[in-house]
Design a protein around this motif. Structure first.
Motif, PDB file in Angstrom:
ATOM      1  N   LYS A  35       0.778  -1.135   0.070  1.00  0.00           N
ATOM      2  CA  LYS A  35       0.024  -0.097  -0.009  1.00  0.00           C
ATOM      3  C   LYS A  35       0.964   1.367   0.133  1.00  0.00           C
ATOM      4  N   ILE A  92      -2.861  -2.827 -10.301  1.00  0.00           N
ATOM      5  CA  ILE A  92      -2.764  -1.568  -9.346  1.00  0.00           C
ATOM      6  C   ILE A  92      -4.504  -1.494  -9.226  1.00  0.00           C
ATOM      7  N   LEU A 107      -7.473   0.119  -5.946  1.00  0.00           N
ATOM      8  CA  LEU A 107      -7.697   1.149  -4.764  1.00  0.00           C
ATOM      9  C   LEU A 107      -8.478   0.160  -3.658  1.00  0.00           C
ATOM     10  N   PRO A 110      -3.962   3.550  -2.820  1.00  0.00           N
ATOM     11  CA  PRO A 110      -3.426   2.410  -3.931  1.00  0.00           C
ATOM     12  C   PRO A 110      -2.871   1.183  -3.277  1.00  0.00           C
TER      13      PRO A 110
END
Length: 169
Positions: A45, A71, A73, A80
């Motif tokens: 993270k 990638i 969220l 991210p």
């Protein structure tokens, strides 16, 4: 008919040239033709990933050990999360390692650099395995943010100097 053999050879030569140029372009772009490489996935993270992209290299000391595979969220923290595919032959990376986003050159591509951490069984450290998170991370330095901080701080310094001069007069 006497030119048919020459035409076939020229055509074959051209076909081989096109295939060679395609393979070269794929290698330069960092795309892999063989998918037999076995990987394990770890996650990290970050607060800011800058312009990090999927398929970006992951390196230890400049040596390519894997690639960014996804990638996403995080739904709770909205930060991210980077999924990293590391080749199985690099299975002795300590869980105390640090992942940071670096830039190749001044405005080059961004990649993930892993700084190996210490490994000591007695202290409870382990090796990274499939599904683990790298806890110690360093976000990307965004050039625009650095420039704006420099400009903003310069303006504040000028205002402070003007206030000091006004006080002394």
């Amino acid at each position: 008919m006497k030119y048919a053999k020459a035409e076939v050879l020229v055509g074959l030569f051209m076909l081989l040239g096109i295939i060679a140029a395609t393979v070269l372009a794929l290698k330069v772009a960092g795309l892999v033709l063989d998918t037999d490489t076995k990987n394990y996935r770890v996650y990290a993270k970050f607060e800011n990933i800058g312009s990090l992209r999927v398929r970006a290299p992951v390196r230890i000391g400049g040596v390519l050990i894997g690639r960014v595979t996804a990638i996403t969220l995080d739904k709770e923290t909205l930060s991210p999360v980077v999924e990293i595919g590391i080749e199985n032959r690099y299975s002795t990376i300590s869980s105390e390692s640090k992942a940071s986003i670096q830039t190749a050159g001044i405005i080059g591509e961004q990649y993930i650099s892993i700084t190996p951490g210490f490994y000591d069984e007695e202290m409870g450290t382990t090796y990274l395995k499939d599904g683990d998170y790298i806890k110690d991370t360093g976000s990307a330095l965004v050039l625009e943010e650095l420039i704006s901080k420099f400009v903003f701080n310069s303006e504040q310094d000028k205002k402070k100097e003007a206030e000091k001069e006004a006080e002394t007069n």
